[in-house]
Design a protein around this motif. Structure first.
Motif, PDB file in Angstrom:
ATOM      1  N   LEU A   1       8.462   0.811  13.545  1.00 25.15           N
ATOM      2  CA  LEU A   1       8.573   1.192  12.488  1.00 25.15           C
ATOM      3  C   LEU A   1       8.248  -0.622  12.053  1.00 25.15           C
ATOM      4  O   LEU A   1       7.547  -1.128  11.362  1.00 25.15           O
ATOM      5  N   THR A   2       9.093  -1.348  13.480  1.00 22.27           N
ATOM      6  CA  THR A   2       8.665  -2.694  13.809  1.00 22.27           C
ATOM      7  C   THR A   2       7.394  -3.070  13.754  1.00 22.27           C
ATOM      8  O   THR A   2       6.988  -3.971  13.289  1.00 22.27           O
ATOM      9  N   VAL A   3       6.897  -2.745  14.703  1.00 21.95           N
ATOM     10  CA  VAL A   3       5.241  -2.500  15.302  1.00 21.95           C
ATOM     11  C   VAL A   3       4.139  -2.862  14.405  1.00 21.95           C
ATOM     12  O   VAL A   3       3.794  -3.816  14.313  1.00 21.95           O
ATOM     13  N   SER A   4       4.505  -1.608  13.887  1.00 21.53           N
ATOM     14  CA  SER A   4       3.661  -0.949  11.910  1.00 21.53           C
ATOM     15  C   SER A   4       3.989  -2.350  11.410  1.00 21.53           C
ATOM     16  O   SER A   4       2.760  -3.140  10.925  1.00 21.53           O
TER      17      SER A   4
ATOM     18  N   TYR B   1      -2.657  -4.407  18.430  1.00 16.12           N
ATOM     19  CA  TYR B   1      -1.317  -2.981  17.488  1.00 16.12           C
ATOM     20  C   TYR B   1      -0.787  -1.775  18.597  1.00 16.12           C
ATOM     21  O   TYR B   1       0.922  -1.970  18.847  1.00 16.12           O
ATOM     22  N   PHE B   2      -1.860  -1.595  19.499  1.00 16.91           N
ATOM     23  CA  PHE B   2      -1.017  -0.561  20.609  1.00 16.91           C
ATOM     24  C   PHE B   2      -0.434  -1.565  22.218  1.00 16.91           C
ATOM     25  O   PHE B   2       0.647  -0.739  22.348  1.00 16.91           O
ATOM     26  N   THR B   3      -0.976  -2.913  21.893  1.00 20.53           N
ATOM     27  CA  THR B   3      -0.072  -3.092  23.060  1.00 20.53           C
ATOM     28  C   THR B   3       0.903  -3.831  22.942  1.00 20.53           C
ATOM     29  O   THR B   3       1.973  -3.518  23.892  1.00 20.53           O
ATOM     30  N   ILE B   4       1.022  -4.211  21.528  1.00 19.70           N
ATOM     31  CA  ILE B   4       2.553  -4.715  21.906  1.00 19.70           C
ATOM     32  C   ILE B   4       3.767  -3.425  20.856  1.00 19.70           C
ATOM     33  O   ILE B   4       4.342  -3.420  21.655  1.00 19.70           O
TER      34      ILE B   4
ATOM     35  N   VAL C   1      -3.679  -8.107  28.728  1.00 17.85           N
ATOM     36  CA  VAL C   1      -5.023  -7.171  28.200  1.00 17.85           C
ATOM     37  C   VAL C   1      -5.661  -8.443  27.715  1.00 17.85           C
ATOM     38  O   VAL C   1      -7.194  -7.895  28.134  1.00 17.85           O
ATOM     39  N   GLY C   2      -5.362  -9.132  27.182  1.00 15.97           N
ATOM     40  CA  GLY C   2      -6.004 -10.240  26.501  1.00 15.97           C
ATOM     41  C   GLY C   2      -7.350 -10.664  27.664  1.00 15.97           C
ATOM     42  O   GLY C   2      -8.153 -10.855  27.394  1.00 15.97           O
ATOM     43  N   SER C   3      -6.345 -11.148  28.894  1.00 21.14           N
ATOM     44  CA  SER C   3      -7.535 -11.511  29.766  1.00 21.14           C
ATOM     45  C   SER C   3      -8.203 -10.769  30.758  1.00 21.14           C
ATOM     46  O   SER C   3      -8.966 -11.101  31.061  1.00 21.14           O
ATOM     47  N   ASN C   4      -7.899  -9.144  30.984  1.00 21.88           N
ATOM     48  CA  ASN C   4      -8.591  -8.616  31.762  1.00 21.88           C
ATOM     49  C   ASN C   4      -9.520  -7.946  31.232  1.00 21.88           C
ATOM     50  O   ASN C   4     -10.171  -7.728  31.744  1.00 21.88           O
TER      51      ASN C   4
END
Length: 464
Positions: free
Chosen positions: A86-89, A116-119, A33-36
């Motif tokens: 919960l984990t990602v947040s 956040y949403f990518t993870i 996502v970061g590259s594109n």
């Protein structure tokens, strides 16, 4: 034999697999996502070794707290969605709030939101794939049990409740005096003469011998088992499997050769380990008492409203080597709760006040026990101390119960984070199995595991 055609993973291997692929999917998604989209914050967080390592540590550590690596949770699609959110947040929040250890914050909020949403989507994608295509088929372990028919239900529940992928599909009745065929639900009863052919026709992970009497293994059954063993089929004894799967010592199946099952951990006599633990307990107790002192004004006011009476109470408990000591707690029951004989406290005990329930659920009622730890009566981790009355009563009917007194009792323990509050003698048996497992396998790793699970217990409001 075709039992090698399918790859199987043990419990620990599956947990490692989950941890590794959690990190791989998250870092891979951030890089793509970061590259594109030319989002430097996402890209550098995934390729910079130090930042990626911090993110991976946060993800694994916080995931442990929110039970991402509990196989029962990991195999349930709805529970894993809740745990993932919960984990990602929490992971993203920690990562953003520790700029010294993480990448420099971006100049715009869009990158943070995308981060956040990518993870979240990467983790959910991998975990849903795991539930649908791995947990449901690849990790299933088909097992044959050799036991008495009367033991069957108890043995099956003891094993399958510990591992969602461990399935008893058939059993051989070791009671040669009974010829009657008896299938239990989906568990097929196999005749001794059909054992080899059944294994040949099915993918069998292992055969578990659960009979306690060696004379029940007839010549015919012995020959069948020996042939299977020589053909590559794994054959194990029930108590070994039970301990490995449930992380409990099956004391109800241990007889006079009990000494075989209790090669207690060397950590119990390891002076470096004991010194390290003692230092950690002092630091934790001082911190705990400071927090407790800060909470006392609020507890005092709430106690006056919803729990009228004394703020503290003391009670006799049994400590290391059977020594009696006074335990300190915030009071959670009505005053003079016991009139006459001592009784177990249950989850629906009407002697517990409304505010007392809150104190128990959050474990705040146990903060004064840090005083017991500093005095040397207790440890932070160990079997929970029981009252002398119950110790005497339980020890009379339960072998090995007083074995739990060879180490100091603890504020929290392996039994507390794996089992609900003990309300009966039967519950005490289950908790004893966990306590003995802790004493047998005591280590820094297991202590850390208990500490993390204790945090989960508090966060998910499971105290009693």
């Amino acid at each position: 034999m075709n039992n090698k055609n399918k790859i199987h993973f043990e419990v620990s291997e599956r947990k490692v697999l989950l941890r590794v692929f959690d990190i791989a999917f998250v870092l891979g998604a951030l890089y793509l996502v970061g590259s594109n989209l030319s989002l430097d914050y996402l890209k550098i967080s995934s390729i910079h070794f130090y930042y990626a390592l911090v993110l991976a540590l946060y993800l694994n550590s916080i995931g442990t707290v929110f039970e991402m690596y509990n196989l029962q949770v990991a195999s349930d699609q709805y529970q894993i969605i809740k745990s993932s959110i919960l984990t990602v947040s929490s992971t993203v929040l920690f990562y953003l709030l520790t700029p010294i250890f993480s990448a420099e914050l971006p100049s715009n909020r869009f990158q943070i939101l995308t981060f956040y949403f990518t993870i979240l989507f990467a983790l959910l994608l991998w975990r849903i794939f795991y539930v649908k295509f791995l947990a449901s088929s690849r990790f299933v372990q088909n097992v044959i049990l050799v036991c008495d028919r009367e033991q069957l239900e108890e043995l099956i529940q003891g094993l399958e409740n510990s591992d969602p992928h461990y399935r008893i599909i058939a059993y051989v009745n070791s009671d040669h005096l009974t010829d009657e065929q008896f299938d239990y639900h989906f568990v097929e009863n196999i005749a001794v003469d059909d054992l080899v052919s059944f294994v040949s026709e099915h993918i069998i992970f292992e055969i578990v011998i659960a009979t306690q009497k060696t004379e029940e293994i007839t010549v015919e059954l012995y020959q069948q088992l020996l042939y299977l063993l020589e053909s590559g089929t794994t054959i194990r004894e029930y108590t070994q499997v039970y301990e490995n799967k449930s992380q409990r010592i099956p004391v109800q199946y241990i007889t006079r050769d009990f000494y075989k099952f209790f090669p207690f951990s060397r950590s119990n006599n390891n002076q470096f380990y004991l010194m390290f633990i003692k230092l950690a307990e002092i630091l934790i107790s001082i911190l705990g008492l400071l927090i407790g002192v800060a909470l006392i004004p609020l507890i005092f006011i709430a106690n006056a409203i919803g729990n009228r009476g004394k703020l503290f109470y003391t009670q006799e408990r049994v400590g290391k080597n059977g020594k009696i000591f006074q335990i300190f707690k915030f009071r959670t029951m009505v005053e003079n709760a016991e009139k006459g004989t001592a009784v177990f406290s249950g989850s629906k005990d009407n002697r517990i006040t409304p505010f007392g329930k809150f104190l128990r659920k959050t474990r705040i009622d146990e903060f004064p026990q840090f005083i017991n730890i500093l005095k040397g009566d207790m440890a932070v981790i160990g079997p929970r101390p029981e009252r002398p009355f119950f110790v005497k009563e339980i020890a009379e009917i339960m072998p090995f119960y007083e074995t739990r007194h060879i180490i100091k009792p603890g504020l929290t323990g392996w039994a507390q984070v794996n089992y609900s509050y003990g309300e009966s003698i039967e519950d005490s048996l289950v908790k004893l199995q966990y306590d003995l497992y802790y004493i047998k396998h005591r280590s820094l790793f297991l202590d850390l595991n208990i500490a993390i699970k204790t945090i989960s217990t508090v966060l998910f409001y499971r105290g009693q």
